[in-house]
Write a protein that holds these residues in place. Sequence first.
Motif, short mmCIF file in Angstrom:
data_model
loop_
_atom_site.label_atom_id
_atom_site.label_comp_id
_atom_site.label_asym_id
_atom_site.label_seq_id
_atom_site.Cartn_x
_atom_site.Cartn_y
_atom_site.Cartn_z
N ASP A 12 0.82 -1.21 0.00
CA ASP A 12 0.00 0.00 0.00
C ASP A 12 0.85 1.26 0.00
O ASP A 12 0.39 2.32 0.43
CB ASP A 12 -0.94 0.00 1.22
CG ASP A 12 -0.17 0.07 2.53
OD1 ASP A 12 1.05 -0.20 2.52
OD2 ASP A 12 -0.78 0.38 3.57
N GLU A 65 -0.72 4.17 -1.77
CA GLU A 65 -1.75 4.87 -1.01
C GLU A 65 -1.12 5.88 -0.06
O GLU A 65 -1.59 7.01 0.06
CB GLU A 65 -2.59 3.87 -0.22
CG GLU A 65 -3.71 3.23 -1.01
CD GLU A 65 -4.72 4.27 -1.47
OE1 GLU A 65 -5.31 4.98 -0.63
OE2 GLU A 65 -4.90 4.39 -2.69
N ARG A 66 -0.07 5.48 0.61
CA ARG A 66 0.59 6.37 1.55
C ARG A 66 1.19 7.57 0.83
O ARG A 66 1.05 8.72 1.28
CB ARG A 66 1.68 5.61 2.30
CG ARG A 66 2.46 6.49 3.26
CD ARG A 66 3.41 5.68 4.11
NE ARG A 66 4.32 4.88 3.31
CZ ARG A 66 5.18 4.02 3.83
NH1 ARG A 66 5.21 3.83 5.13
NH2 ARG A 66 6.00 3.34 3.04
N MET A 117 -7.61 2.62 -8.00
CA MET A 117 -6.45 2.18 -7.26
C MET A 117 -5.39 1.61 -8.21
O MET A 117 -4.19 1.74 -7.98
CB MET A 117 -6.86 1.12 -6.26
CG MET A 117 -5.78 0.71 -5.28
SD MET A 117 -5.50 1.97 -4.04
CE MET A 117 -7.11 1.97 -3.23
N ARG A 164 -1.28 2.38 -8.44
CA ARG A 164 -0.31 1.30 -8.32
C ARG A 164 0.60 1.22 -9.54
O ARG A 164 1.81 1.02 -9.43
CB ARG A 164 -1.05 -0.02 -8.10
CG ARG A 164 -0.15 -1.19 -7.76
CD ARG A 164 -0.93 -2.47 -7.60
NE ARG A 164 -1.90 -2.38 -6.52
CZ ARG A 164 -3.21 -2.44 -6.69
NH1 ARG A 164 -3.73 -2.59 -7.90
NH2 ARG A 164 -4.02 -2.37 -5.66
#
Length: 710
Positions: free
Chosen positions: A289, A292-293, A476, A480
């Motif tokens: 993730d 996301e961070r 998402m 990525r």
Amino acid sequence: MASETPRETLLYVESYVLLTTLLIAFLTVFGSWRRRSHSLKLKYSIWASYLLCTYLINYAMGLMKSATFRNELFSVWGTFLIIFHGSADCMSAYSLEDSENRKRYNVELFVMYFWLGWLIGMHTHKLKFMIPLYLLYALSLSRTGGRAEALELACKSYGLVRNTKLVADYMEDERNKERDEADATCMKGYKYLVKGEEKARVKVQPPRYHMQLETTGDHKVITIDMIWQCEGKLLSSTGDPDGRLKYICLSYALYRLLCRRFAKYSFPESSQPKTWNFVRYGLLSKEGDDHERAFRVIELELGFLYDLFYTKYPALFAKGLPLVRNFEFIIVIIGCWVAIPTLKNYQERNGGSDVHLMTTGGHNLDALLTGVVLVAILFMEIVQFFVVSFSDWAKVQWLCHYVEKPWLRNKCMEMIIRVICHRQLLKPWDGKLGQYSLLESFSHNPSVLLYNRLTSPYIDKPRKGRKLSAHVSLPMEVKRAIIHSLKTNGKRLRNGVDSLQRNGVERLSRACKLPTQTHVIMVWHIATSLCELNLSSQVIDTGKHVNQQSESEDFIVATKLSKYCAYLVAFAPRLLPDHPYVTEFIFDHVVVEARERLKGCEKSICQKMFNLCKDDRKKRISEKMSTLGQGSETKKAERGAELAKYLLDENVDRWKILAEFWAEMMLFVAPSDDETAHAEHLAMGGEFVTHLWALLSHAGILKRDCTQDV
């Protein structure tokens, strides 16, 4: 005006007071949502409200001054309107020009305060009534002065360059200091400034007159490594397991570093290996993730940047927590609470004149209007108190106090700070991607009723074929894929060539060597759209197997980024590498070509496009691909068709190729020297490419010609 009766004048005044109150209340409630919304209706409504408020206040005060009768509530209404006007913390400016033209706002304030002082002197005779009005007059000076200060801080030619010089000189001094090897996983050695420089001692050293911070002894400042090394439970691995509190402070520190680009200061640390390591092994150190961070940190950072240019938060928190603002909030609450019961028994006294308005129920309309304004002010103050108290600016202040003062590290204070910091009233960004499809919109013509010679002085006419598709939520898979491309390529920015080589289709790299980057984007966009159209037709014929392919991660990345890059060409050319007018000029010619080649075949576009490139199967296609990008006069529509035909006919994983190409392309176009364009788009909901621009800046990638291998 002379022919109007006193009752008509009073009705006009009350109408303008009520309308202005409603407009300012609208700005207060919906202005906070402006930075994260792409809704054109909301933006135009906010623009109209922002523009009209000042004019309506001045006009209403002009009516009060020129009235042939006296009404002691005139001065009350004028005072409330100015307090109301200056209290909208969520919006200090609508555009960057407002900050640069801050002196105009100061002149408008001077005119309003002149009329207000006149009204208080002319329409107020009782001392016990005049004293509270002058106290409110002073309160209004504080509120409107806060907005003037916010405009000054955001002014790139004045406040921003002054306030950013200290950070710029500090970072240059940090680069010149010899330090131990930095560790991005625990932020060791990263002296990114967060807070505290206003308390530190600043020295100016000739001959370059650098501003130097004395950060020893009692003059310590809060830096990122201090946040990570804090021994308090709140910031420990147990109290903050996912690091959200630490990353709030990191976002603020990065925002301060990014301000140097707007002030035209250099990024001296960009050449240091630890700058790239900060992103690669810091933000992107955790597998799974990490995307996301990284994007969460950038979202908060751009939220701070938006607040700098368009809200009063920087002025409110310039000297720490806004305790004075909270004290004013208490005064306003008490004042409203005391005044509302008084209005119930109010009977107008104006020296014998019986000029007043009554409702059908026999209530005094003057008192009723005053009550409405008081309730609106009360509502606005309560809403803004919670919005300000739970804002990211307040969180940074609390966390810095927690690090700086060990006595705050007790269970009670930790619980209070945790409650404040874990509440997110408003998202920094709504996470939307603009979309545009040339093959779906090339035949679009602007409405003649809306865009014509009569409206041209007021509304810019859109170009033909420029029809905006619905925005989509940022998948998402896109985040990525872009982070994977950044990790794979490092600081080497290429416009898709490396991804094509990794996938064994080097011959397609000639389609990346066209005269401009706009050519490359449009050719590959056409090819991706044709592959998508071809897949859609196969879904109808073959069903489930192809349907699964259309839901794959690579398909989502390729189609969404293809349409987003085309959207940037059509609607945000300033965010792309080429000159904006060149981009617009090429786009117009691509639309003309598409209309000429696809006239009358909207339902069979895919087959028509393939016929354009003279379908002689694989051998002929390979021959054409060998000349692509070498001065061939082939139209861009044909080049896109040739590219799509190759991807469809050859035994290759077309969606994997396209997904990796577009991810690499997004990173290539992200670096930009037009900081103003990014700031302007923040006011319109923000763009995903701005997030990439900020991320690459902190990785030390400031230009797309940065080709060193890492």
